[in-house]
Structure formats: C-alpha cells, structure tokens
Design a protein around this motif. Structure first.
Motif, mmCIF file in Angstrom:
data_model
loop_
_atom_site.group_PDB
_atom_site.id
_atom_site.type_symbol
_atom_site.label_atom_id
_atom_site.label_comp_id
_atom_site.label_asym_id
_atom_site.label_seq_id
_atom_site.Cartn_x
_atom_site.Cartn_y
_atom_site.Cartn_z
ATOM 1 N N PHE A 44 15.209 10.464 -45.374
ATOM 2 C CA PHE A 44 14.928 9.743 -44.059
ATOM 3 C C PHE A 44 13.746 10.199 -43.382
ATOM 4 O O PHE A 44 13.657 9.672 -42.360
ATOM 5 C CB PHE A 44 16.259 10.124 -43.364
ATOM 6 N N ASN A 76 21.335 8.766 -40.073
ATOM 7 C CA ASN A 76 20.027 9.123 -40.433
ATOM 8 C C ASN A 76 19.907 10.450 -41.440
ATOM 9 O O ASN A 76 19.012 11.206 -41.572
ATOM 10 C CB ASN A 76 19.181 9.458 -39.115
ATOM 11 N N ARG A 77 21.163 10.816 -42.039
ATOM 12 C CA ARG A 77 21.462 11.780 -42.865
ATOM 13 C C ARG A 77 22.319 11.550 -44.014
ATOM 14 O O ARG A 77 23.250 10.560 -43.635
ATOM 15 C CB ARG A 77 21.466 12.952 -42.127
ATOM 16 N N SER A 89 18.520 14.736 -47.552
ATOM 17 C CA SER A 89 18.052 13.705 -46.138
ATOM 18 C C SER A 89 16.883 13.982 -45.843
ATOM 19 O O SER A 89 16.097 13.106 -45.332
ATOM 20 C CB SER A 89 19.071 14.455 -45.208
#
Length: 394
Positions: free
Chosen positions: A393, A3-4, A389
């Motif tokens: 995200f 998620n990054r 990120s």
C-alpha cells in the motif's frame, strides 16, 4: 476500504494444562469439579482475548477455549449421539508405517487424550438444544471479555466465532449403520445442516462473523474418502457445500468465512488433493471469505492457483501464512513475502487478510506447538502483515 493487511487466525488457541486436563476428563466421561472447570475456563478465556489484542491481531475470537475439540464439541449440543465409532486411518499412516510407529511413540504411555479418532456415533434422531445453552454461554463469556477489554481501550477490528460444518461432523461423528432415522450419508449431512443452522444464526445474530470449519472439504480425501476416486471425493465436496448453503440460507454471505484445510498433523501429506482441483467446488459455497493454508511445506507453492481460478468477485482470501505444526518461528520477512505473494495472486491486496494455516490447539491435548511459541508466531504474523502493508500500500 482498508489501506493495510489485517490479521486474524483460524480458531483454536493454547489452553492451560489444567483446563486441558479438565476438558479431556469430561470428554472421557469422568466425574470432574464443574466449578473448577468453569473458573479455569473463565481465567484462560480472559487471558486469551486480552493476549490476542495486545499481540495486535485485528479479528479475534474466544480461542475455542471452552471446547474440547473444534468438531466433537457438537455432541454436547445436539441430541442423538452415543456409543463409539472408529474413523479410518490416514493414508499417511497406511503408506508410511514407520511414520505411523514414530507417531505412536510420541504418545506417553498412560496419557489421556481427547477423543479425536474414536468418537461418538449418530445413533438417534438429531435435535439441537432448544435453549441453545452451549452456544449462548460461550458467546456471553466471549462478549464479557470483549467489553472488559474495551473499557481498557483494547478493541478489535472485528470478531469471529467458529462452528463445525455438517460435513466435518458427518465424517468425524460417524453415522451408525443401524440408525433408523437416516438411511445414508446424504440424509445424515442434510439433517446436520438443519440442526447446525440454529447455532450459525445465533452467532451471526450476536454480531460476530461466522467461521465455518470445513476440513472435510480437503482433509477427508485422505481419511473418510481415502478409498474413493478423486471424482467421487469431489462429488462429496459438492454435497457438503450444498449442505452448508442450506444451513446458511438466512445469513448474508459477507457474514461468513469458510476454513478449509488438509489437516494439521505432522505427516507427509503426500496424498493431499491439490487446491487447484478444489477451488471451483469451494467457490460454490455462499460465503464471503475463504481461509486456506499456504504456510506449510506441502501447500505453500499453490498460491498461483488463484490466478487460474480467480476468487468470486465479492470474496476475500485469508491465506494461512503461519505453519501451526512446527515450533520453527517464522521470520516476519518470510510472513510478509507469503502475504505479498497471496495479494499478487488474488490481484488486490485489499481482498487479503493474513491468517494461520489452522488452529494452534485443535483439540485439547492434541497440540504440536508450545504455548509461548504459538503466541510468538502470532506476533510474527502481525509484524509480517505490517511489512507487507508497506510494500503493498506504500
């Protein structure tokens, strides 16, 4: 599923002046204090691994600290090399003679350098060290530092170890025309693939991702194949990729990443082959990730090529978003913009790992970025990835 945006780099990191001096002296055949070399290598390696982790890099390596150069180190592991070969000049030097003279003036008179251009020839039968002493020694030292840092609570998300490809060795450590064992470039490249396979399999067996350094797949368009047509060069790319695949036959593709670049010298790069011409050929490599530079002025416009030539379904992109030839320090917002552009071109941010264009110390004594600036650039990479990120995200 990430998620990054994770961060990594391309391999070589700054060595100390003393380590550089010792490595270059050994490379040139001078007698050196072996114990001093070992001690300084251990000291710099400890600093390099710890500094990567404290900087915040996710996927780290040993900085290629024990090696004099990313490709020429292999002559110490494979028997059959000797004498001195002479590589062709770059097209930059031919087409820009004032640039060539300017570069020559940058070299201090009497200074000693690693053998970047005049390198040993393949004069005999190639044979990788049966004890695998060099690769095992390097891996042991790297793993000791990883364990030491783990005890202090510093653990990377992943590790990688770089190794030269058959193609870059063949175009750097040239085939002696009188070598009785290999009749032409093709035979030489495939012989190298068989010997280098030993090193590749050792690295992966130890749990590291294998990074294959293959600047020959782009850079050699303006050196070894500078007199060839584009089609002839692309045929050589296909040959070199075929050799890579042969060497990787026992290794899962998701354990390998391929670094391709146009060379990290400070030059015009006006004859670099466009990435758009290369991608379909590169995609034939049985690897899980492609590391390609896009942080420099000659190639940062080329990321849209991935819209026209989508990555293989199971592959990642490691775009270079840091220029390793200039002491200009990238602003983290600039780094983030480059990462976001790469993610949008690929179509999925989870398939992007942020990296550097090339190594920051490709050969001992052959560096363009000051050590403190190099580490600041890696810090900017980490900061830029964090910004990207949040944008990608949420």
């Amino acid at each position: 599923m990430t998620n990054r945006i994770l961060t990594t780099h391309t391999g070589s990191l700054p060595r100390s002046p003393e380590l550089t001096r010792l490595l270059v002296a050994r490379d040139q055949g001078h007698d050196i204090d072996v114990d001093a070399l070992r001690a300084e290598t251990d000291r710099v390696l400890a600093r390099t691994v710890e500094q990567q982790l404290t900087t915040g890099l996710d996927v780290v390596n040993d900085g290629e600290v024990p090696r004099v150069g990313f490709s020429t180190y292999i002559r110490d592991r494979i028997d059959g090399f000797g004498g001195v070969g002479h590589r062709k000049p770059t097209l930059d030097s031919i087409k820009f003679p004032e640039y060539a003279a300017f570069q020559a003036r940058q070299i201090d008179e009497g200074a000693e350098f690693a053998r970047v251009w005049d390198t040993p020839l393949a004069q005999g039968l190639l044979h990788y060290d049966e004890e695998r002493a060099g690769v095992r020694s390097d891996l042991d030292a790297f793993e000791r530092e990883l364990a030491r840092n783990a005890e202090a609570g510093r653990r990377p998300a992943g590790t990688f170890v770089s190794a030269a490809t058959p193609g870059i060795v063949a175009t750097t450590l040239l085939l002696d025309e009188e070598n009785p064992h290999y009749g032409d470039h093709r035979e030489y490249v495939f012989a190298l693939a068989e010997e280098l396979r030993v090193e590749y399999e050792e690295i992966v067996a130890r749990g590291h991702t294998l990074q294959l350094d293959a600047p020959d797949l782009a850079m050699e368009r303006v050196i070894h194949f500078g007199d060839a047509t584009l089609d002839e060069f692309l045929a050589a790319v296909d040959l070199h990729v075929e050799a890579i695949n042969r060497a990787l036959r026992n290794i899962p593709k998701d354990r390998v990443r391929l670094h391709v670049c146009w060379g990290n010298w400070q030059g015009p790069h006006q004859d670099d082959v466009p990435v758009d011409e290369l991608l379909e050929h590169l995609y034939r490599a049985e690897v899980g990730a492609f590391s390609i530079p896009f942080g420099n002025p000659a190639h940062q416009h080329e990321l849209p090529a991935f819209r026209h030539h989508p990555l293989p379904d199971d592959a990642l992109l490691i775009p270079g978003v840091i220029d390793v030839t200039t002491n200009y320090l990238e602003h983290p917002q600039v780094v983030a913009n480059r990462i976001v552009e790469a993610a949008e071109a690929v179509g999925d941010p989870a398939r992007v790992i942020a990296g550097t264009d090339c190594g920051l110390a490709t050969f001992a004594s052959y560096e363009f970025v000051a050590t403190d600036v190099a580490w600041a650039k890696l810090g900017a990479l980490v900061e830029g990835a964090a910004i990207a990120s949040r944008r990608l995200f949420g």
